[in-house]
Write an enzyme that holds these catalytic residues in place. Structure first.
Site, short mmCIF file in Angstrom:
data_model
loop_
_atom_site.label_atom_id
_atom_site.label_comp_id
_atom_site.label_asym_id
_atom_site.label_seq_id
_atom_site.Cartn_x
_atom_site.Cartn_y
_atom_site.Cartn_z
N CYS A 2 0.83 -1.19 0.00
CA CYS A 2 0.00 0.00 0.00
C CYS A 2 0.87 1.24 0.00
O CYS A 2 2.09 1.17 -0.08
CB CYS A 2 -0.91 0.02 1.24
SG CYS A 2 -1.87 -1.51 1.47
N ARG A 53 -4.84 1.51 -0.61
CA ARG A 53 -4.73 0.06 -0.44
C ARG A 53 -4.59 -0.69 -1.76
O ARG A 53 -5.35 -0.49 -2.69
CB ARG A 53 -5.97 -0.49 0.30
CG ARG A 53 -5.84 -1.96 0.66
CD ARG A 53 -7.10 -2.50 1.30
NE ARG A 53 -6.90 -3.88 1.77
CZ ARG A 53 -7.88 -4.72 2.06
NH1 ARG A 53 -9.14 -4.35 1.94
NH2 ARG A 53 -7.60 -5.95 2.46
#
Length: 635
Positions: A2, A53
């Site tokens: 991420c 994410r």
């Protein structure tokens, strides 16, 4: 995998301001996490976290971040993977901890609550960077994994403490203002990268590997806390040398294979499609061979090739893939396809970076991303098992210098420098440049200086004292000079060059890269082995990684992988005099060079003229300047 970003304003701030600021920061690195995004703010504390994410484990909303712990004491934004999270989860569950989802992030938070941060990280096997807010102690903690696989930049700017996965996130803060650090620029021009804790931005630092940094709610703006190590490669190496491996070489090969197979197994835990980069060399072939040996569907392997045979490894990768039975994808690139990437390098890398193997690394990442979301890499083998040719070369040169009378050495160096390189280059390509490089390497007269000169791109462009330029890291007093160089590479070259290249190139296309050879258990085991098991006696350029080769030969015939080390390069010298000429001339124009106010315009123009005429081969130092200029142009 991420991207994270955040800010901390001691004394608090309005939630609206915090939310808007951190949204701008996290959006700047959206490519690191295209699947979803999240924001958490605590206006009273003045803390804001932003997260982008790339969903790898637990693809549901239960794995979303920022994430709070069960008691709400901790909130985290986290980039990376804890490979052994299932084993840690089982231990925590046995103590009564209840889990709502299936992510490693939740396990990490539960560990922090049960055991504390340092104790949990001691158990964690993985790659990570995180920001953690402790609402009970009112402390912000930044952390980075043992080897620095995942990045973390931070610093005070206009009274606000900023942090994030890349400098680009900090630069996106609406009030960001920071110039270029001249010391960092000097290091870039010398070594081709900016080593931690420096960053190209004045006042902004990069967290060193294996370190934590803590900032309390009562922090005074501008006061920079000192990073505290929770793990040290040097300490581990020295402790391992003190308890050497006692078995036979056959025992060592068997144990290494067991450890490496388990490291690979852990790196294959994923809820999304997974594959591996394959160059056909020792390191990547070892990783792919052990992936394949674990069973299941054929491993998806990826390689790229160039028409220029001097830079093409694809044919070797194809042979290994065929033997192992992988589902192999290769792409032979026209030169134009590779060159098309060059103008984008200033955008892809968040600070100037001049290892030209960044180009094929980005291209193979882009290829892999078409089929998978995670790809394993063979990086780390050279540092752990003595694979770089320079270890043997530096020792040979050091011994030769020591055996030579001082006056004779001085006379020889003076004579070498007196010969115009262009004259010798006309006789044989690069002969004059190599002679002058050799003179520069030998000039220090001792091994440490020889090593530093071997690592340098060129001494031609300097804007800071030599004392800074010539100190890339600490030099531990170990049992053998080759071990000293291996450890220094593991602590400097690996995190500052190799892993930066891999992270930025792969994350630019939203691909998670994993490095099983950097399992900390493998590092400790490698340092327990006698040096002769790593670097075979005799000084052969193929003598490094001896024990890793023996593991690989159990799976792949030696004839398929034993060849001179190639690296992962591109024909940079020819490109700068050919298809990249106009692009380079624009960036190296006198007005463009003068614009930064920090470069030696006359010196660089002289180098560029000599390179274009063919009298000198200045492609490497010029590439450093070009990457700096391209980075500035992309801002």
């Amino acid at each position: 995998m991420c991207g994270l970003a955040g800010l901390f304003i001691p004394g608090g701030a309005s939630p609206e301001r915090l939310r808007g600021d951190v949204l701008a920061m996290s959006n700047a690195i959206a490519y690191r996490g295209p699947d979803s995004h999240g924001i958490w703010v605590d206006g009273e504390a003045g803390v804001a976290f932003g997260h982008r994410r790339l969903a790898i484990i637990d693809l549901t909303s239960e794995g979303a971040q920022p994430m709070s712990s069960a008691s709400h004491r901790f909130c985290i934004v986290y980039n990376g993977e804890i490979y052994n999270y299932l084993a840690i989860r089982e231990r925590l569950a046995a103590t009564g901890v209840h889990f709502h989802g299936a992510s490693d992030t939740e396990v990490l938070l539960a560990g922090f609550e049960q055991w504390g941060v340092e104790a949990t990280l001691a158990e964690a096997n993985g790659m990570f960077a995180f920001a953690l807010w402790d609402a009970s102690e009112r402390v912000l903690t930044l952390g980075r994994d043992r080897f620095g696989q995942k990045p973390m930049a931070y610093g005070w700017n206009n009274g606000v403490f900023l942090f994030g996965s890349e400098l680009r996130a900090l630069e996106a803060w609406p009030s960001f203002a920071a110039g270029i650090d001249p010391q960092a620029l000097a290091l870039l021009l010398r070594y081709g990268h900016v080593p931690a804790p420096h960053s190209i931005r004045a006042g902004i630092a990069k967290l060193p590997p294996g370190c934590l940094l803590r900032l309390g709610a009562d922090a005074v703006p501008g006061s920079m806390p000192v990073p505290q190590p929770y793990w040290s490669a040097s300490a581990v190496a020295q402790a391992a040398l003190a308890r050497p491996f006692a078995g036979s070489e056959a025992d060592a090969v068997a144990e290494l294979e067991t450890l490496l197979r388990d490291a690979v197994r852990l790196c294959m835990v994923s809820d999304v499609p997974l594959g591996a980069f394959l160059s056909g060399g020792i390191d990547s072939s070892s990783v792919v061979a052990l992936m394949q040996s674990l069973g299941g569907p054929p491993v998806r392997s990826f390689s790229i090739g160039f028409r220029d045979a001097a830079f093409d490894e694809a044919r070797h990768a194809r042979a290994v893939a065929s033997h192992l039975g992988t589902e192999h994808t290769e792409l032979y690139l026209d030169e134009a396809e590779a060159l098309a990437v060059v103008p984008d390098l200033g955008r892809i890398f968040d600070e100037p970076f001049a290892d030209s193997s960044q180009i094929p690394t980005y291209l193979v990442s882009r290829l892999a991303r078409q089929a998978v979301t995670v790809s394993l890499s063979g990086d780390g083998g050279d540092e752990l098992f003595g694979g770089y040719n320079r270890y043997a070369l530096a020792c040979r040169l050091g011994n030769a210098v020591q055996a030579m009378p001082g006056p004779l050495l001085a006379l020889g160096l003076e004579a070498a420098r007196a010969v115009p390189p262009g004259l010798l280059n006309a006789v044989r390509p690069l002969l004059g440049d190599r002679l002058h490089k050799l003179a520069a390497v030998l000039a220090p007269g001792e091994l440490r200086g020889i090593y530093r000169q071997l690592m340098a791109m060129a001494p031609a462009v300097q804007v800071a004292p030599d004392g800074l330029l010539d100190r890339p890291g600490d030099w531990a007093e170990l049992d053998d000079p080759r071990h000293m160089m291996m450890l220094l590479d593991a602590e400097t070259y690996l995190p500052n060059d190799i892993l930066v290249k891999l992270d930025r190139a792969s994350m630019a296309v939203s691909l998670e890269s994993r490095v099983p050879l950097l399992d900390h258990r493998l590092f400790e085991f490698a340092w327990r082995l006698p040096l002769a098991m790593k670097i075979a006696p005799g000084g052969s350029t193929r003598g490094g990684k001896s024990i890793l080769r023996k593991v690989l030969h159990r799976h792949v015939p030696a004839a398929l992988v034993e060849r001179p080390k190639m690296g992962f390069g591109v024909p940079l010298m020819r490109w700068l005099n050919g298809p990249l000429l106009d692009w380079a001339e624009t960036l190296l124009a006198p007005t463009a060079l003068a614009d930064s106010g920090m470069l030696d315009v006359a010196g660089i123009r002289r180098m560029w003229s000599e390179h274009r005429s063919g009298s000198r081969a200045w492609h490497n130092p010029l590439w450093c300047v070009l990457m700096f200029q391209a980075w500035r142009a992309a801002r």
